[in-house]
Design an enzyme around this catalytic site. Structure first.
Site, mmCIF file in Angstrom:
data_model
loop_
_atom_site.group_PDB
_atom_site.id
_atom_site.type_symbol
_atom_site.label_atom_id
_atom_site.label_comp_id
_atom_site.label_asym_id
_atom_site.label_seq_id
_atom_site.Cartn_x
_atom_site.Cartn_y
_atom_site.Cartn_z
ATOM 1 C CG ASP A 88 2.199 -9.015 4.085
ATOM 2 O OD1 ASP A 88 2.876 -9.968 4.504
ATOM 3 O OD2 ASP A 88 1.019 -9.142 3.691
ATOM 4 C CG ASP A 295 3.683 -13.535 5.874
ATOM 5 O OD1 ASP A 295 3.890 -12.327 5.668
ATOM 6 O OD2 ASP A 295 2.537 -14.025 5.895
#
Length: 420
Positions: A88, A295
């Site tokens: 992430d 992201d």
């Protein structure tokens, strides 16, 4: 345990996909860098990063894909046990579910048991690491407790600890290092049973990238994510440190924008072209610097409502079919979808994402995702009435993307990630 609650949008979208699993293998590097392969269960092999021609032993790790997320595989503890955490770039904390875990979500693999590891040590309240993470508070036992939340309401709570992390190389060698991480004893939210935690790759001081910077030569890393629907036996890859630079023919780069929040990798999006038709980010044509961030933990690309509405109207105009409207699972509104027996990828336009100084082409495979047979849904969604967006992992697939915090640039190179 009470701590500073940190929120970010990784869990804002419950975009359900079939069997997309990612794992990480690392290759020890003489030059101090390393690369992780990203293994997928529904995944896509060329020589790895061009930089590896000069740094042939950059450590690698595998990443596998599962339900729209990329899972990074690492070995933690002594003796080592496998951990699969979501890779992430939109968060910092590295954490995994730990025994005892009475308030935890179900996971298929055994939870990490600190008492079975000879190299585990708790971090005290007075330690530099506890103050560094900005989420630490003091427990009655003088342990560094944390609470870390995400935009969907998902939360992990536990204690900060230090542990030995080992990565197995493709050549059979290993590289080990000490890592500060969250041992989560109370974790709730939108996790599935394959996700054992999160590997934060953001720009903050407690992320994996920041902690490994001194060990592997630099605070830079590169990733090459496989697109949804490819052979699950083939891995994606992520590379860290010196040798992970994205170089060579076809590379385009855009500046990283520094903001008060150090976690997200902010870039500037000027607009998106649908075929030959340019759709500006806003009507004035002037945009704020750092209006998007990249992201890997969010599957679709999320755009401000006004921009999204104009973009999706142009996409519909260029597809000679009648769309269907599908309510998404995250209550972000309706998705643009098509029900068709033919391959929509042969009939949808190419999109060009115009970052500042860098044009990135997205094929229909990036932009239309088939969540079920015969239905294709647009891989971008409205993010509401805000002035910032998120560039998700669907759009990042089949691009070698380099995050260089030394030069403060993000580089893109169109790449068949199945051959990396």
């Amino acid at each position: 345990m009470v701590g500073i609650v940190m929120f970010h949008p990784r869990f804002l979208v419950a975009f359900i996909l079939s069997n997309y699993l990612v794992c990480l293998l690392a290759t020890a590097a003489r030059n101090g860098g390393f690369t992780f392969e990203l293994i997928r269960q529904d995944s896509l092999n060329t020589s790895f990063y061009n930089a590896n021609k000069y740094y042939p032993n950059v450590p690698q790790s595998q990443i596998s894909a599962y339900k729209g997320h990329h899972l990074m595989k690492v070995l933690i503890g002594t003796p080592p046990v496998h951990i699969y955490g979501i890779a992430d770039t939109g968060s910092d904390l590295v954490w995994t579910q730990c025994v005892p875990c009475d308030g935890c979500y179900n996971q298929t693999n055994p939870m990490f048991d600190p008492q079975k590891s000879s190299t585990y040590s708790d971090i005290s309240c007075q330690s530099e690491q506890c103050h560094l993470i900005d989420t630490g508070t003091c427990s009655p036992q003088n342990l560094c407790s944390y609470t870390y939340g995400y935009g969907s309401g998902s939360i992990t709570q536990g204690v900060m600890a230090k542990e030995k992390v080992t990565i197995t190389s493709t050549s059979g060698k290993t590289v080990s290092f000490d890592l500060s991480f969250g041992c989560g004893h109370n974790n709730t939210g939108t996790f599935n049973d394959q996700e054992m935690g999160i590997i934060g790759l953001g720009g903050g001081s407690d992320s994996l990238v920041s902690q490994l910077g001194s060990t592997f030569g630099s605070k830079r890393f590169s990733q090459c994510l496989l697109p949804f629907g490819t052979d699950p036996n083939i891995a994606s890859k992520v590379s860290f440190g010196n040798g992970s630079e994205v170089v060579g023919s076809g590379v385009v780069s855009t500046p990283l924008v520094t903001k008060e929040d150090k976690t997200p990798y902010f870039v500037t999006l000027e607009g998106i072209s649908v075929g030959q038709t340019y759709v500006p980010f806003n009507f004035s044509g002037k945009v704020s610097k750092g209006n998007m961030f990249l992201d890997s933990g969010t599957p679709p690309t999320l755009l401000p409502e006004n921009f999204y509405d104009r973009l999706v109207a142009e996409v519909q105009k260029q597809i000679p079919m009648n769309p269907i409207q599908v309510q998404d699972d995250a209550d972000l509104g309706t998705q643009l979808c098509y029900r068709t027996e033919i391959n929509l990828h042969d009939n949808a336009p190419i999109l060009t994402v115009h970052f500042e100084g860098a044009d990135v082409l997205l094929t229909p495979r990036h932009t239309f995702i088939p969540p079920k047979d015969g239905v294709y849904c647009f891989g971008m969604q409205s993010f509401g009435n805000i002035d910032i967006g998120i560039y998700g992992n669907f759009a990042q697939a089949n691009y070698l993307i380099g995050f260089d915090r030394e030069t403060m640039r993000v580089s893109f190179k169109s790449t068949d990630c199945s051959k990396q």
